[in-house]
Enzyme design. Sequence first.
Site, PDB file in Angstrom:
ATOM      1  N   LYS A   1     -11.722  -3.647  -3.503  1.00 39.66           N
ATOM      2  CA  LYS A   1     -12.584  -2.480  -3.717  1.00 39.66           C
ATOM      3  C   LYS A   1     -11.775  -1.283  -4.197  1.00 39.66           C
ATOM      4  O   LYS A   1     -12.333  -0.314  -4.678  1.00 39.66           O
ATOM      5  CB  LYS A   1     -13.404  -2.151  -2.461  1.00 39.66           C
ATOM      6  CG  LYS A   1     -12.650  -2.173  -1.155  1.00 39.66           C
ATOM      7  CD  LYS A   1     -13.626  -2.229   0.042  1.00 39.66           C
ATOM      8  CE  LYS A   1     -12.951  -2.870   1.250  1.00 39.66           C
ATOM      9  NZ  LYS A   1     -13.861  -3.359   2.251  1.00 39.66           N
TER      10      LYS A   1
ATOM     11  N   LYS B   1       0.826  -1.218   0.000  1.00 43.53           N
ATOM     12  CA  LYS B   1       0.000   0.000   0.000  1.00 43.53           C
ATOM     13  C   LYS B   1       0.852   1.257   0.000  1.00 43.53           C
ATOM     14  O   LYS B   1       0.514   2.241  -0.640  1.00 43.53           O
ATOM     15  CB  LYS B   1      -0.940   0.024   1.210  1.00 43.53           C
ATOM     16  CG  LYS B   1      -2.177  -0.820   1.018  1.00 43.53           C
ATOM     17  CD  LYS B   1      -3.232  -0.399   2.018  1.00 43.53           C
ATOM     18  CE  LYS B   1      -4.539  -1.124   1.809  1.00 43.53           C
ATOM     19  NZ  LYS B   1      -5.522  -0.815   2.862  1.00 43.53           N
TER      20      LYS B   1
ATOM     21  N   LYS C   1      -5.566  -9.837  -6.220  1.00 45.04           N
ATOM     22  CA  LYS C   1      -6.814 -10.167  -5.518  1.00 45.04           C
ATOM     23  C   LYS C   1      -7.926  -9.188  -5.897  1.00 45.04           C
ATOM     24  O   LYS C   1      -7.636  -8.047  -6.271  1.00 45.04           O
ATOM     25  CB  LYS C   1      -6.578 -10.218  -3.995  1.00 45.04           C
ATOM     26  CG  LYS C   1      -6.541  -8.892  -3.327  1.00 45.04           C
ATOM     27  CD  LYS C   1      -6.609  -8.982  -1.808  1.00 45.04           C
ATOM     28  CE  LYS C   1      -6.639  -7.546  -1.344  1.00 45.04           C
ATOM     29  NZ  LYS C   1      -6.637  -7.275   0.032  1.00 45.04           N
TER      30      LYS C   1
HETATM   31  P1  TYM Z   1     -10.908  -5.556   4.362  1.00 44.53           P
HETATM   32  O1  TYM Z   1     -11.904  -4.497   4.663  1.00 44.53           O
HETATM   33  O2  TYM Z   1      -9.912  -5.300   3.291  1.00 44.53           O
HETATM   34  O3  TYM Z   1     -11.655  -6.897   3.990  1.00 44.53           O
HETATM   35  C1  TYM Z   1     -12.658  -7.442   4.837  1.00 44.53           C
HETATM   36  C2  TYM Z   1     -12.602  -8.961   4.825  1.00 44.53           C
HETATM   37  O4  TYM Z   1     -12.751  -9.449   3.493  1.00 44.53           O
HETATM   38  C3  TYM Z   1     -11.659 -10.301   3.171  1.00 44.53           C
HETATM   39  N1  TYM Z   1     -11.323 -10.114   1.755  1.00 44.53           N
HETATM   40  C4  TYM Z   1     -11.190 -11.107   0.888  1.00 44.53           C
HETATM   41  N2  TYM Z   1     -11.330 -12.439   1.020  1.00 44.53           N
HETATM   42  C5  TYM Z   1     -11.128 -13.184  -0.076  1.00 44.53           C
HETATM   43  N3  TYM Z   1     -10.815 -12.669  -1.293  1.00 44.53           N
HETATM   44  C6  TYM Z   1     -10.674 -11.343  -1.473  1.00 44.53           C
HETATM   45  N4  TYM Z   1     -10.371 -10.840  -2.673  1.00 44.53           N
HETATM   46  C7  TYM Z   1     -10.856 -10.500  -0.351  1.00 44.53           C
HETATM   47  N5  TYM Z   1     -10.798  -9.148  -0.169  1.00 44.53           N
HETATM   48  C8  TYM Z   1     -11.085  -8.938   1.127  1.00 44.53           C
HETATM   49  C9  TYM Z   1     -10.511  -9.841   4.063  1.00 44.53           C
HETATM   50  O5  TYM Z   1      -9.551 -10.859   4.247  1.00 44.53           O
HETATM   51  C10 TYM Z   1     -11.247  -9.489   5.331  1.00 44.53           C
HETATM   52  O6  TYM Z   1     -11.463 -10.641   6.120  1.00 44.53           O
HETATM   53  N6  TYM Z   1      -7.597  -5.216   8.086  1.00 44.53           N
HETATM   54  C11 TYM Z   1      -8.902  -5.709   7.719  1.00 44.53           C
HETATM   55  C12 TYM Z   1     -10.017  -5.144   8.567  1.00 44.53           C
HETATM   56  C13 TYM Z   1      -9.828  -5.320  10.044  1.00 44.53           C
HETATM   57  C14 TYM Z   1      -9.979  -6.529  10.756  1.00 44.53           C
HETATM   58  C15 TYM Z   1      -9.739  -6.175  12.127  1.00 44.53           C
HETATM   59  C16 TYM Z   1     -10.245  -7.844  10.390  1.00 44.53           C
HETATM   60  C17 TYM Z   1      -9.522  -4.332  10.922  1.00 44.53           C
HETATM   61  N7  TYM Z   1      -9.491  -4.849  12.180  1.00 44.53           N
HETATM   62  C18 TYM Z   1      -9.774  -7.147  13.120  1.00 44.53           C
HETATM   63  C19 TYM Z   1     -10.297  -8.800  11.404  1.00 44.53           C
HETATM   64  C20 TYM Z   1     -10.061  -8.455  12.746  1.00 44.53           C
HETATM   65  C21 TYM Z   1      -9.164  -5.306   6.274  1.00 44.53           C
HETATM   66  O7  TYM Z   1      -8.607  -4.369   5.770  1.00 44.53           O
HETATM   67  O8  TYM Z   1     -10.159  -6.023   5.704  1.00 44.53           O
END
Ligand code: TYM
Length: 338
Positions: free
Chosen positions: A203, A117, A200
Amino acid sequence: MPDFTPRVFSGIQPSGGLTLGNYLGAMKRFVQMQDEASHETIYCMVDLHAITVWQDPARLHAATRELCAGFIACGIDPEKSILFNQSRVPEHAQLGWLFSCVARMGWMQRMTQWKDKAGKNAQNASLGLFAYPALMAADILIYHATHVPVGEDQKQHLELTRDIAVKFNNDFGVDFFPITESVIEGAATRVMSLRDGSRKMSKSDPSDMSRINMTDDTDTIAAKIRKARTDPEPLPSDLKGLDERPEARNLVNIYAALADVSAEQVIADHAGQQFSTFKPSLADLAVAKLSPISAEMARLTADPAEIDRLLARGAQRARAVAEPVLKQAYEIVGMVGA
Ligand code: TYM
């Protein structure tokens, strides 16, 4: 280690719309875990995480409400689970500060998401983006969560969460934070872009054709699947035949996750098919599974007052769990008046 109450925590950033990657990699599992009833479930819109990169305030506000609608439309019941937005529960940021003092610079520098990032312009990235995994550890550990369902891209952050818990416990000679387990399961823990099988689905990808948004209408979903990049070969007769074919493998995984069957089963049912046949079946399946969700999201989003009421209630319930944990953590660290 003391026995910790089995408790699930996970979060999603309101930094854009929900994608099929979020749904298959995370949300579907959130719903299953909620319905298993062998543990409490806490799910969060992590708005403080979203602002580690620039967010237009009005859009962030709208996206947080829309994400709340998305959780509910996908099957999260705000009575069964605690559902709230992170900034409403200040204990996340407070414990995040303690963890910023526990985590080491070197640990953060090794995070592949930070490297991706921040890119070549790391000096210009926000300090928050660098410290992000410490806040993420706080999100989880402020609830003493034992299990965290996520997609594969979050694995390294969850390993760091364990490192932080271990170091805190060791530094202060306590058994206070649990060593959390990640739950990375299912046929689609890493959904790839529809335009490029090596990236991957995200968004933040500039190309809208690379992803399916949970708000896409029927025609858009079908068009995106029809135009998804593939190769000219038919589907093979076993999974090994997909090893060097990431785009084909991705569509098979998506099919499997949507249909709740294994990738092996999808191959067994569709072996030898051309994509001109397989893609329309996948599009029909995707539309059948996703359009009720997007319709429900639209219905819920039309009543922002109800969403705000649910989020306020969720935050109240979350604080009831978080407050005593923060108080004890402050006491352990030696804060006067904790
Ligand atoms: P975020 O918002 O990017 O994504 C949310 C969840 O969706 C999953 N995900 C995917 N799974 C499979 N294929 C994909 N292409 C894909 N894109 C996203 C992510 O693995 C995630 O589970 N850092 C985290 C948010 C967060 C969080 C936490 C998660 C903040 N605090 C505490 C768990 C526990 C994030 O940016 O997810």
